[in-house]
Scaffold this motif. Structure first.
Motif, PDB file in Angstrom:
ATOM      1  N   GLU A 177      -7.652 -12.271  -1.930  1.00 37.93           N
ATOM      2  CA  GLU A 177      -6.855 -11.376  -2.591  1.00 37.93           C
ATOM      3  C   GLU A 177      -7.516 -10.042  -3.106  1.00 37.93           C
ATOM      4  O   GLU A 177      -8.621  -9.959  -3.401  1.00 37.93           O
ATOM      5  CB  GLU A 177      -6.302 -12.038  -3.852  1.00 37.93           C
ATOM      6  CG  GLU A 177      -5.566 -11.478  -5.011  1.00 37.93           C
ATOM      7  CD  GLU A 177      -5.086 -12.254  -6.177  1.00 37.93           C
ATOM      8  OE1 GLU A 177      -6.146 -11.972  -7.273  1.00 37.93           O
ATOM      9  OE2 GLU A 177      -4.105 -12.581  -6.104  1.00 37.93           O
ATOM     10  N   LYS A 178      -6.729  -9.031  -2.737  1.00 42.02           N
ATOM     11  CA  LYS A 178      -7.227  -7.523  -3.023  1.00 42.02           C
ATOM     12  C   LYS A 178      -6.391  -6.927  -4.313  1.00 42.02           C
ATOM     13  O   LYS A 178      -5.458  -7.559  -4.531  1.00 42.02           O
ATOM     14  CB  LYS A 178      -7.080  -6.728  -1.833  1.00 42.02           C
ATOM     15  CG  LYS A 178      -7.957  -7.260  -0.666  1.00 42.02           C
ATOM     16  CD  LYS A 178      -9.641  -7.222  -0.888  1.00 42.02           C
ATOM     17  CE  LYS A 178     -10.445  -7.525   0.373  1.00 42.02           C
ATOM     18  NZ  LYS A 178     -11.886  -7.204   0.016  1.00 42.02           N
ATOM     19  N   THR A 179      -6.902  -5.702  -4.604  1.00 40.83           N
ATOM     20  CA  THR A 179      -6.055  -5.190  -5.824  1.00 40.83           C
ATOM     21  C   THR A 179      -5.922  -3.547  -5.285  1.00 40.83           C
ATOM     22  O   THR A 179      -6.915  -3.028  -4.846  1.00 40.83           O
ATOM     23  CB  THR A 179      -6.570  -5.197  -7.052  1.00 40.83           C
ATOM     24  OG1 THR A 179      -6.702  -6.459  -7.520  1.00 40.83           O
ATOM     25  CG2 THR A 179      -5.823  -4.387  -8.141  1.00 40.83           C
ATOM     26  N   SER A 180      -4.787  -3.016  -5.490  1.00 38.71           N
ATOM     27  CA  SER A 180      -4.644  -1.535  -5.347  1.00 38.71           C
ATOM     28  C   SER A 180      -3.900  -1.102  -6.813  1.00 38.71           C
ATOM     29  O   SER A 180      -3.149  -1.953  -7.177  1.00 38.71           O
ATOM     30  CB  SER A 180      -3.588  -1.149  -4.245  1.00 38.71           C
ATOM     31  OG  SER A 180      -4.291  -1.383  -2.900  1.00 38.71           O
ATOM     32  N   LEU A 181      -4.051   0.334  -6.883  1.00 40.85           N
ATOM     33  CA  LEU A 181      -3.730   0.830  -8.084  1.00 40.85           C
ATOM     34  C   LEU A 181      -2.783   1.955  -7.743  1.00 40.85           C
ATOM     35  O   LEU A 181      -2.970   2.864  -6.921  1.00 40.85           O
ATOM     36  CB  LEU A 181      -4.686   1.344  -9.076  1.00 40.85           C
ATOM     37  CG  LEU A 181      -5.570   0.317  -9.241  1.00 40.85           C
ATOM     38  CD1 LEU A 181      -7.064   0.838  -9.853  1.00 40.85           C
ATOM     39  CD2 LEU A 181      -5.141  -0.744 -10.165  1.00 40.85           C
ATOM     40  N   LEU A 182      -1.572   1.945  -8.112  1.00 39.10           N
ATOM     41  CA  LEU A 182      -0.320   2.930  -7.490  1.00 39.10           C
ATOM     42  C   LEU A 182      -0.077   3.899  -8.721  1.00 39.10           C
ATOM     43  O   LEU A 182       0.533   3.470  -9.765  1.00 39.10           O
ATOM     44  CB  LEU A 182       0.928   2.088  -7.313  1.00 39.10           C
ATOM     45  CG  LEU A 182       0.843   1.038  -6.450  1.00 39.10           C
ATOM     46  CD1 LEU A 182       1.976   0.257  -6.195  1.00 39.10           C
ATOM     47  CD2 LEU A 182       0.301   1.448  -4.974  1.00 39.10           C
ATOM     48  N   LEU A 183      -0.305   5.073  -8.247  1.00 40.51           N
ATOM     49  CA  LEU A 183      -0.346   6.192  -9.536  1.00 40.51           C
ATOM     50  C   LEU A 183       1.156   6.695  -9.723  1.00 40.51           C
ATOM     51  O   LEU A 183       2.127   6.436  -8.647  1.00 40.51           O
ATOM     52  CB  LEU A 183      -0.797   7.520  -8.881  1.00 40.51           C
ATOM     53  CG  LEU A 183      -0.775   8.753  -9.487  1.00 40.51           C
ATOM     54  CD1 LEU A 183      -1.585   8.719 -10.946  1.00 40.51           C
ATOM     55  CD2 LEU A 183      -1.476   9.845  -8.756  1.00 40.51           C
ATOM     56  N   ALA A 184       1.401   6.902 -10.966  1.00 41.26           N
ATOM     57  CA  ALA A 184       2.794   7.068 -11.667  1.00 41.26           C
ATOM     58  C   ALA A 184       2.711   8.096 -12.438  1.00 41.26           C
ATOM     59  O   ALA A 184       3.564   8.261 -13.413  1.00 41.26           O
ATOM     60  CB  ALA A 184       3.732   6.022 -12.062  1.00 41.26           C
ATOM     61  N   SER A 185       1.780   9.092 -12.342  1.00 37.93           N
ATOM     62  CA  SER A 185       1.773  10.314 -13.129  1.00 37.93           C
ATOM     63  C   SER A 185       1.679  11.679 -12.178  1.00 37.93           C
ATOM     64  O   SER A 185       1.600  11.515 -10.873  1.00 37.93           O
ATOM     65  CB  SER A 185       0.630  10.134 -13.879  1.00 37.93           C
ATOM     66  OG  SER A 185       0.539   8.990 -14.706  1.00 37.93           O
ATOM     67  N   GLY A 186       1.828  12.690 -13.025  1.00 46.23           N
ATOM     68  CA  GLY A 186       1.901  14.233 -12.207  1.00 46.23           C
ATOM     69  C   GLY A 186       3.020  14.027 -11.266  1.00 46.23           C
ATOM     70  O   GLY A 186       4.288  13.883 -11.628  1.00 46.23           O
TER      71      GLY A 186
END
Length: 525
Positions: A437-446
């Motif tokens: 299991e891995k983790t990514s972080l999806l930007l929702a700004s700018g």
């Protein structure tokens, strides 16, 4: 409803999956297990189980006709088209070309086939292509750069690169100039830097080779493109067989269809003697050719029309050159884009970069060599400014994402702490069957909070500006071909990225889409 527990004001990466990197946390969750052949094939597709012709039937139609169409586009912009007396039909396609074809369809078909078939490879064209690639290969191998990495694939592979794209960009441009008639070894009345020419004469270097004309990319374009067409077809056969029998990573496999394997590819990251073939073809050949072609065409136009500058062509060449300087500054971002992390090395991508990019992406500039834009300096400058606004905003969006990724979210985006979705996904080791299991972080700004691919809008702004610099009012709608094709391409790319991320992240991506509902244009699409 969006699960707000997945919003964090800490480490982050990119919007959607283009450019997304993963956290170092790994959680081995299962023991080795056997998988079916179909499941095994899917595990090597990096979350994209259908590609190319399955996902887009219009793309299949384009692929069938693309080799001939590329040759036809080369003929339309060639001196032979003018000599045959048909250039006026190219500048008036709706009022002259189409009616003429409809009035005599058999003759139209015969003439079109003859025109495309007349574009044949020559030894000089082949030498140009091979020398162009050889210089790129030497620079690829010798220029220094820091080590950087692409995103981890579904099989756990992390591609490694030497980040020397900016050095390649400027060194290649300098070498192309120095080796030409405008350089220090050219005729005295043609040199741009006569003082340097005097120095070189004393060293005896200029007696060792014959400078080529700076307009060589236009002069040999039809024959070199025809050679590239043949080379590209055989190169893609090699890639297909390599991916099946001698893969470089586990991100490979056959679909069971030779047609699909050839078109879509069988391997994600093919390498030969350590050379990453996708980066070399996509960036070091294709983008470099596009970058230098504009000024080469501009010089040929200047010489052809009595040393009169076509300001539409000049500013188009300048804007595209700067756009591609931006590209090489951002090259590692491209190595995290859908072209690289999703699309396998097959005909669709590799032939496309070898042939379609030179044929289509330079078409509006190449067209102006025989058919000047007629734009005034002030009008061309105004459109140039618009194009550069698109280029700079495109860079700003990409830069915002890269800074966010590099700082692991410890930065401000438009003056505020960034928000993002913490998305979990699973990878599998195809040798052991072990899942992690891995983790990514999806930007929702700018920029990335306004639309999931807002940078595409800025890229299209630049593309339409370049085509407007070809003056479609005077030169007809054919000069808009590149911008219209790019619109289709980017809309399709945004769709495919959505499908990939939905497969990869599931419910987490649904939450992300709730936060950023638009794909390219905020409030519209």
């Amino acid at each position: 409803m969006c699960n707000r527990s997945n919003l964090r004001k800490r480490a982050g990466v990119a919007s959607s999956d283009e450019g997304a990197t993963q956290s170092n946390k790994t959680d081995d969750k299962s023991t080795p297990q056997k998988t079916s052949p179909s499941a095994d094939y899917k595990s090597g597709t990096n979350w994209v189980h259908e590609g190319g012709i399955e996902a887009n039937p219009y793309l299949f139609v384009l692929i069938v006709v693309s080799p001939f169409l590329s040759l036809l586009l080369a003929y339309i912009t060639s001196a032979e088209m003018v000599q045959a007396g048909y250039s006026w039909r190219a500048t008036h396609p709706l009022t002259e070309m189409v009616p003429a074809c409809l009035s005599d369809v058999p003759t139209c078909i015969t003439s079109t086939l003859s025109a495309g078939a007349s574009v044949l490879p020559t030894l000089e064209g082949a030498k140009l292509v091979l020398c162009f690639m050889a210089v790129a290969l030497v620079l690829e191998r010798t220029l220094p750069g820091k080590i950087d990495f692409g995103p981890e694939t579904a099989t756990g592979h992390v591609p490694r690169y030497v980040d020397n794209g900016v050095a390649h960009c400027f060194v290649y441009s300098l070498l192309f100039f120095l080796g030409s008639n405008l350089g220090p070894c050219g005729e005295a009345d043609e040199q741009l830097l006569p003082a340097l020419g005097n120095v070189m004469d004393k060293t005896g270097v200029c007696g060792m080779y014959q400078p080529y004309n700076f307009g060589v990319l236009y002069d040999l374009f039809p024959s070199s493109l025809s050679f590239l067409n043949i080379f590209g077809i055989f190169f893609c056969i090699f890639l297909m067989l390599k991916g099946i029998y001698f893969p470089s990573t586990q991100d490979n496999g056959s679909s069971g269809s030779w047609v699909k394997d050839y078109l879509w590819g069988t391997e994600l990251y093919p390498r030969v003697f350590g050379l990453d073939l996708k980066r070399f073809i996509n960036c070091r050949f294709s983008m470099t050719y596009w970058q230098l072609a504009g000024f080469s065409f501009c010089y040929r136009s200047y010489a052809l029309h009595g040393n009169v500058m076509d300001w539409g062509l000049f500013f188009s060449a300048l804007s595209q050159y700067l756009y591609l300087v931006k590209f090489f500054f951002w090259e590692m971002g491209y190595m995290r884009s859908i072209d690289i992390i999703v699309d396998r090395a097959g005909y669709e991508i590799q032939w496309g970069c070898l042939v379609w990019v030179p044929a289509v992406y330079t078409f509006h500039s190449r067209f102006l060599v025989q058919n000047p834009s007629g734009l005034s300096f002030s009008m061309a400058l105004a459109i140039f400014v618009l194009s550069m606004a698109g280029v700079l905003l495109n860079y700003a969006a990409d830069r915002e994402r890269d800074v966010f990724r590099a700082s692991k979210g410890k930065c401000l985006v438009w003056g505020s702490k960034p928000r993002y979705i913490t998305a979990k996904y699973t990878i599998v080791d195809r040798k052991t069957g072990k899942f992690s299991e891995k983790t990514s972080l999806l930007l929702a700004s700018g920029f990335w909070g306004m639309a999931r691919h807002f940078q595409y809008f800025f890229e299209l702004t630049a593309a339409y500006s370049w085509c407007f610099l070809a003056n479609p009012v005077e030169n007809g709608v054919l000069v808009m071909f590149y911008a219209l094709f790019l619109t289709f391409l980017l809309v399709d790319r945004a769709k495919r990225d959505t499908e990939k991320c939905s497969l990869k992240y599931g419910k987490y991506y649904e939450e992300y889409c709730d936060l950023v509902p638009y794909k390219i244009v905020p409030g519209i699409f």
